[in-house]
Design an enzyme around this catalytic site. Structure first.
Site, PDB file in Angstrom:
ATOM      1  N   ASP A  83      -4.603  22.211  -9.669  1.00 44.47           N
ATOM      2  CA  ASP A  83      -4.777  21.228 -10.737  1.00 44.47           C
ATOM      3  C   ASP A  83      -5.025  22.034 -12.011  1.00 44.47           C
ATOM      4  O   ASP A  83      -6.144  22.479 -12.254  1.00 44.47           O
ATOM      5  CB  ASP A  83      -5.958  20.306 -10.423  1.00 44.47           C
ATOM      6  CG  ASP A  83      -6.165  19.254 -11.495  1.00 44.47           C
ATOM      7  OD1 ASP A  83      -5.164  18.752 -12.044  1.00 44.47           O
ATOM      8  OD2 ASP A  83      -7.329  18.938 -11.799  1.00 44.47           O
TER       9      ASP A  83
ATOM     10  N   GLU B  11       0.277  20.349 -10.231  1.00 38.13           N
ATOM     11  CA  GLU B  11       0.408  19.068 -10.926  1.00 38.13           C
ATOM     12  C   GLU B  11       1.383  19.219 -12.080  1.00 38.13           C
ATOM     13  O   GLU B  11       1.263  20.131 -12.895  1.00 38.13           O
ATOM     14  CB  GLU B  11      -0.946  18.591 -11.455  1.00 38.13           C
ATOM     15  CG  GLU B  11      -0.860  17.221 -12.111  1.00 38.13           C
ATOM     16  CD  GLU B  11      -2.213  16.704 -12.519  1.00 38.13           C
ATOM     17  OE1 GLU B  11      -2.889  16.087 -11.683  1.00 38.13           O
ATOM     18  OE2 GLU B  11      -2.591  16.934 -13.679  1.00 38.13           O
TER      19      GLU B  11
ATOM     20  N   ASP C 136     -11.706  18.317 -10.499  1.00 36.46           N
ATOM     21  CA  ASP C 136     -10.521  19.193 -10.495  1.00 36.46           C
ATOM     22  C   ASP C 136     -10.279  19.782  -9.104  1.00 36.46           C
ATOM     23  O   ASP C 136      -9.145  19.970  -8.693  1.00 36.46           O
ATOM     24  CB  ASP C 136     -10.709  20.342 -11.507  1.00 36.46           C
ATOM     25  CG  ASP C 136     -11.124  19.844 -12.866  1.00 36.46           C
ATOM     26  OD1 ASP C 136     -10.247  19.456 -13.647  1.00 36.46           O
ATOM     27  OD2 ASP C 136     -12.337  19.833 -13.134  1.00 36.46           O
TER      28      ASP C 136
END
Length: 185
Positions: A7, A68, A141
């Site tokens: 992330d 991501e 996160d």
């Protein structure tokens, strides 16, 4: 299948490794955050992120890396930092010859919670349940990185089949090369 989920972020880059296959219980191998000081210049922060991701890759030896996909936000400065951290993660994986998959936030949320509009708390709760953890990983996160890895494990077989079918269809559409006989015009 062992997947490192990333992330991306300049201040906190979530990382999580999940092992398993679609349709079977998954196992969390590791979870954490690569942090950089907010007062450091961007180049230094990217080097720190690279070192952190390299350490995770060396320690856990994943077969795939799921990152991501950066999406447009209102704050261009935030988008730039996120995109730069994302690029570092992809570079670290590519340097090792690892396949990289990009998943949008809504794809990840839909895969893990059933809703592409789920909030961070819902994602954290489902990650906790799916990986049979005692509590949600902190910060968010870290939970998001695990969700990325889970999403990839669940989606990869279908995506691979689709890519193979598209490649076969393209091969059937490609005309055969024209052959000429020697000595003829």
């Amino acid at each position: 299948m062992k997947v490192l989920g990333v992330d991306p972020g300049l201040t906190r880059c979530g990382v999580g490794v999940v092992d398993g296959v679609a349709g079977r219980p998954l196992t969390m191998v590791g979870v954490g955050v690569v942090r950089t000081p907010a007062d450091a210049d961007t180049a230094r922060r990217l080097v720190l992120i690279e070192r952190g991701i390299d350490e995770w890759l060396d320690t856990h030896r994943p077969e795939y890396v799921a990152v991501e996909r950066v999406f447009s936000q209102h704050n261009v400065r935030t988008v730039m930092g996120t995109a730069q951290a994302s690029a570092v993660a992809m570079l670290c994986a590519a340097r090792r010859g690892l396949p990289v998959a990009l998943h949008t936030p809504s794809e990840v949320k839909a895969a893990v919670t059933g809703s592409g509009r789920a909030d961070k708390a819902q994602v954290g709760a489902m990650v906790t349940r799916l990986l049979r953890l005692a509590e949600p990983p902190k910060p968010a996160d870290a939970a998001d990185a695990l969700a990325l890895a889970i999403c990839h494990i669940w989606r990869a077989p279908a995506v691979n089949r689709l890519q193979q079918a598209q490649a076969q269809a393209a091969a059937r559409r490609t005309p055969a090369p024209v052959r000429t006989l020697k000595g003829t015009r």
